[in-house]
Design an enzyme around this catalytic site. Structure first.
Site, PDB file in Angstrom:
ATOM      1  N   MET A   1      -1.424   3.015   1.846  1.00  0.00           N
ATOM      2  CA  MET A   1      -2.395   3.912   1.261  1.00  0.00           C
ATOM      3  C   MET A   1      -2.348   5.296   1.857  1.00  0.00           C
ATOM      4  SD  MET A   1      -5.661   1.404   0.835  1.00  0.00           S
ATOM      5  CE  MET A   1      -5.368   0.540   2.384  1.00  0.00           C
ATOM      6  N   THR A 180       2.351  -3.673  -2.747  1.00  0.00           N
ATOM      7  CA  THR A 180       1.983  -3.703  -1.336  1.00  0.00           C
ATOM      8  C   THR A 180       1.788  -2.274  -0.840  1.00  0.00           C
ATOM      9  OG1 THR A 180       3.132  -5.781  -0.905  1.00  0.00           O
ATOM     10  CG2 THR A 180       2.748  -4.347   0.978  1.00  0.00           C
ATOM     11  N   ASP A 181       0.573  -1.977  -0.432  1.00  0.00           N
ATOM     12  CA  ASP A 181       0.189  -0.637   0.028  1.00  0.00           C
ATOM     13  C   ASP A 181      -0.753  -0.811   1.207  1.00  0.00           C
ATOM     14  OD1 ASP A 181      -0.162   2.091   0.170  1.00  0.00           O
ATOM     15  OD2 ASP A 181      -1.497   2.222  -1.559  1.00  0.00           O
ATOM     16  N   ILE A 182      -0.204  -1.385   2.288  1.00  0.00           N
ATOM     17  CA  ILE A 182      -1.020  -1.851   3.410  1.00  0.00           C
ATOM     18  C   ILE A 182      -0.812  -0.964   4.617  1.00  0.00           C
ATOM     19  CG2 ILE A 182      -1.547  -3.826   4.890  1.00  0.00           C
ATOM     20  CD1 ILE A 182      -0.066  -5.571   2.800  1.00  0.00           C
TER      21      ILE A 182
END
Length: 315
Positions: A1, A180-182
């Site tokens: 993010m 996936t945006d971790i």
């Protein structure tokens, strides 16, 4: 993010696509009831992962930028959920657009939620899509729901749990797109950047499904090269999208990886990236093989977090 660099990318959907209504009959472009207005000014509040701030966007009267401990995470325009303001979000938007024919509902698993920008985008551009979001910071989710509420009728379920734990419980072959945006702070956590994690994502995908990942790196790009090698160890088809300056190690920034069991839409993705208002390049095939040359896939036993951003990168 975490978003690096410029953030005035604009829409990822084409201007010819209409703004759809949700199942309640409310146009997604309408401001949600109870949403925070610019007249109320900025907001700062502690959440589980640090200090969350909502800053009004000076160019868009119903848009807000979410920061966590000073790092930009998401930009949400409540009047236009199809607006993607950060470079990395726009590139993920291209992959969402290419996941199925325009407007067709899809099933999406978002690992990492932030202000739910990409979930809003899917709901606005692909009505009736079913989406699940894993966001470990439940206080952040409560803040976002209160100040930047979702439109009625959007099928978005947010789970307050670790992304890997949610992925482990996802039934096999049930998801069209895993994103996936971790980030823990401004770094990708090690346990969500391994071959074992990627294998779980591949298991969750339905036939023809795709996997997309947002990471950050700079300088020698050791983390990015390892991540590309990790995806190539699990998927036969992989590509990478990034600013050429990031690929040359000239600046710290976001890189997007996409993977699938079937051929990716490389030509159309390349055209969309080339038409953006900032530089971007797609690496695939021989170019990606050269990029990953000598890199070793990360495993649960060997993985490390992504590098921390250089001092002052968010100023």
């Amino acid at each position: 993010m975490v978003a690096m660099g410029r953030n005035r990318a604009g829409r990822a959907r084409t201007d010819s696509e209409p703004t759809p209504a949700d199942s309640s009959g409310t146009a997604p472009g309408a401001a949600a009831g109870g949403a925070r207005t610019h007249a109320q000014g900025p907001l700062a509040r502690p959440v589980d992962s640090g200090l969350a701030e909502l800053l009004p966007d000076r160019d868009r009267p119903l848009a807000w930028t979410l920061l966590l401990d000073g790092a930009p995470q998401s930009l949400v325009d409540l009047a236009d959920p199809a607006y993607l303001g950060f470079e990395y979000q726009r590139r993920l938007g291209h992959l969402i657009d290419l996941a199925a024919p325009p407007g067709k509902p899809i099933t999406v698993l978002h690992l990492g939620g932030g202000a739910l920008t990409l979930a809003r985008y899917v709901a606005a551009t692909r009505p009736r899509s079913r989406q699940q979001v894993a966001e470990i910071d439940t206080a952040l989710t409560e803040l976002v729901r209160a100040e930047l509420p979702l439109e009625r009728g959007w099928q978005i379920k947010v789970r307050g749990a670790d992304a890997r734990a949610v992925l482990e419980r996802t039934p096999e072959g049930t998801v069209d797109l895993v994103i996936t945006d971790i980030f823990a702070g401004a770094q990708v956590p090690a346990h969500c950047a391994t071959a074992e994690f990627t294998t779980l994502a591949a298991r969750a995908l339905a036939p023809g499904g795709r996997y997309a990942v947002n990471i950050t790196d700079g300088s020698a790009l050791l983390f990015a090269r390892s991540q590309a090698a990790t995806l190539r160890a699990v998927f036969p088809e992989v590509c990478l999208v990034a600013d050429p300056a990031v690929l040359r190690g000239k600046r710290f920034g976001n890189l997007i990886l996409a993977a699938a069991q079937n051929p990716l839409p490389i030509d159309e993705l390349g055209r969309r990236v080339a038409s953006d208002s900032y530089l971007g390049r797609v690496e695939h095939g021989r170019g990606l093989a050269d990029f990953t040359a000598g890199a070793v896939p990360a495993t649960d036993a060997t993985a490390a977090p992504s590098p921390a951003p250089p001092p002052g990168v968010f100023r």
